[in-house]
Design a protein around this motif. Structure first.
Motif, short mmCIF file in Angstrom:
data_model
loop_
_atom_site.label_atom_id
_atom_site.label_comp_id
_atom_site.label_asym_id
_atom_site.label_seq_id
_atom_site.Cartn_x
_atom_site.Cartn_y
_atom_site.Cartn_z
N VAL A 59 2.47 -4.73 -2.61
CA VAL A 59 1.43 -3.98 -1.72
C VAL A 59 1.91 -4.09 -0.35
CG1 VAL A 59 -1.07 -4.48 -0.73
CG2 VAL A 59 -0.55 -5.26 -3.02
N GLU A 60 1.87 -2.79 0.12
CA GLU A 60 2.37 -2.36 1.29
C GLU A 60 1.14 -2.30 2.28
OE1 GLU A 60 4.93 -1.69 4.63
OE2 GLU A 60 5.34 -2.33 2.72
N VAL A 61 0.72 -3.12 3.28
CA VAL A 61 -0.39 -3.14 4.25
C VAL A 61 0.09 -2.23 5.49
CG1 VAL A 61 -2.02 -4.71 5.44
CG2 VAL A 61 -0.78 -5.47 3.60
N LYS A 62 -1.06 -1.42 5.71
CA LYS A 62 -0.93 -0.50 6.82
C LYS A 62 -2.25 -0.39 7.61
CE LYS A 62 3.29 0.96 6.55
NZ LYS A 62 4.29 0.28 7.64
N ARG A 63 -2.11 -0.50 8.86
CA ARG A 63 -3.37 -0.64 9.76
C ARG A 63 -3.15 0.75 10.49
NH1 ARG A 63 -6.76 -4.40 11.98
NH2 ARG A 63 -5.37 -5.95 11.10
N ARG A 64 -3.85 1.80 10.08
CA ARG A 64 -3.99 3.06 10.74
C ARG A 64 -5.49 3.60 10.99
NH1 ARG A 64 0.72 1.92 10.91
NH2 ARG A 64 2.53 2.75 10.65
N THR A 100 4.51 -4.77 -15.36
CA THR A 100 4.51 -3.62 -15.16
C THR A 100 4.41 -3.55 -13.34
OG1 THR A 100 3.36 -2.73 -16.96
CG2 THR A 100 3.44 -1.29 -15.13
N VAL A 101 5.63 -3.10 -12.67
CA VAL A 101 5.82 -3.12 -11.39
C VAL A 101 4.78 -2.00 -10.63
CG1 VAL A 101 7.12 -2.95 -9.28
CG2 VAL A 101 7.62 -4.47 -11.50
N ARG A 102 4.16 -1.86 -9.85
CA ARG A 102 3.31 -0.83 -9.26
C ARG A 102 3.18 -1.12 -7.51
NH1 ARG A 102 -2.52 -1.33 -11.00
NH2 ARG A 102 -2.90 -2.33 -8.93
N LEU A 103 3.33 -0.04 -6.87
CA LEU A 103 3.17 0.11 -5.39
C LEU A 103 2.07 0.52 -5.16
CD1 LEU A 103 6.67 1.99 -4.17
CD2 LEU A 103 6.11 -0.63 -4.44
N ASP A 104 1.46 -0.54 -4.47
CA ASP A 104 0.03 -0.21 -3.94
C ASP A 104 -0.13 -0.05 -2.31
OD1 ASP A 104 -0.58 -0.62 -6.71
OD2 ASP A 104 -1.87 -2.17 -6.07
N LEU A 105 -0.99 0.47 -1.76
CA LEU A 105 -1.34 0.49 -0.54
C LEU A 105 -2.62 -0.14 -0.04
CD1 LEU A 105 -0.71 1.80 2.38
CD2 LEU A 105 -2.24 3.57 1.98
N VAL A 117 -5.60 1.23 -2.55
CA VAL A 117 -5.08 2.27 -3.35
C VAL A 117 -4.11 2.08 -4.45
CG1 VAL A 117 -4.12 4.70 -3.27
CG2 VAL A 117 -5.40 3.66 -1.07
N PRO A 118 -4.60 1.47 -5.50
CA PRO A 118 -3.60 1.12 -6.36
C PRO A 118 -2.67 2.29 -7.00
CG PRO A 118 -5.68 0.62 -7.05
CD PRO A 118 -5.70 1.62 -6.01
N ASP A 119 -1.31 2.00 -6.98
CA ASP A 119 -0.44 3.10 -7.52
C ASP A 119 -0.36 4.23 -6.55
OD1 ASP A 119 1.66 3.82 -9.00
OD2 ASP A 119 0.73 4.54 -10.90
N ALA A 120 -0.36 3.96 -5.25
CA ALA A 120 -0.61 4.97 -4.27
C ALA A 120 0.38 6.35 -4.10
CB ALA A 120 -0.37 4.33 -2.83
N TRP A 121 1.49 5.94 -4.67
CA TRP A 121 2.46 7.01 -4.69
C TRP A 121 2.85 7.45 -6.07
CZ3 TRP A 121 2.89 2.76 -1.38
CH2 TRP A 121 2.32 3.03 -0.08
N ARG A 122 1.72 7.28 -6.97
CA ARG A 122 2.31 7.64 -8.55
C ARG A 122 2.80 8.96 -8.63
NH1 ARG A 122 -3.08 6.91 -11.35
NH2 ARG A 122 -3.48 6.49 -9.22
N GLY A 123 3.70 9.26 -9.50
CA GLY A 123 4.04 10.61 -9.74
C GLY A 123 5.15 11.15 -9.07
N GLU A 124 5.89 10.26 -8.18
CA GLU A 124 7.16 10.28 -7.41
C GLU A 124 8.20 10.34 -8.19
OE1 GLU A 124 7.28 7.68 -4.19
OE2 GLU A 124 5.94 8.99 -3.00
#
Length: 124
Positions: A59-64, A100-105, A117-124
């Motif tokens: 999980v990448e945490v971003k404050r925007r 299963t490794v997944r990148l979330d935001l 946002v689960p699997d935020a960059w899906r399809g790359e």
């Protein structure tokens, strides 16, 4: 480094740590188990590592201001480093090898609830 710049950096770090705590609490409320905060590896640093079932969420945490700006804040190279870091950490923990490794935001914005946002960059 000037004292003003140093103070800004300290405030930014504190804000980031607070954001990671908010994100972790939000994920735990959704049934995730937090495995680690700010995990460093030769490939990069992971803000949060969480597990739910057989899904290992990096999980990448971003404050925007918006979720869209948070998504754009994580560039391709950083996403690749996160994937490599997650694979290295999972390989070193026998219980995670089959996950299963997944990148979330986790997007945090002033005056809004956190947005996962689960699997935020899906399809790359």
């Amino acid at each position: 480094m000037t004292s003003a710049r140093s103070a800004r950096g300290a405030r930014a770090r504190l804000s980031g740590h607070r954001g990671e705590i908010v994100a972790a609490l939000w994920l735990m409320a959704k049934g995730y188990r937090i495995l680690g905060f700010r995990l460093a590896s030769p490939q990069g640093e992971i803000d949060l590592l969480a597990l739910r079932g057989r899904v290992l969420a990096v999980v990448e945490v971003k404050r925007r201001a918006t979720v869209e700006l948070a998504l754009e804040a994580v560039h391709q190279g950083q996403r690749e480093r996160l994937r490599r870091a997650a694979a290295a950490i999972a390989a070193g923990r026998p219980a995670l090898r089959d996950a299963t490794v997944r990148l979330d935001l986790m997007a945090l914005a002033p005056g809004r609830l956190p947005r996962h946002v689960p699997d935020a960059w899906r399809g790359e």
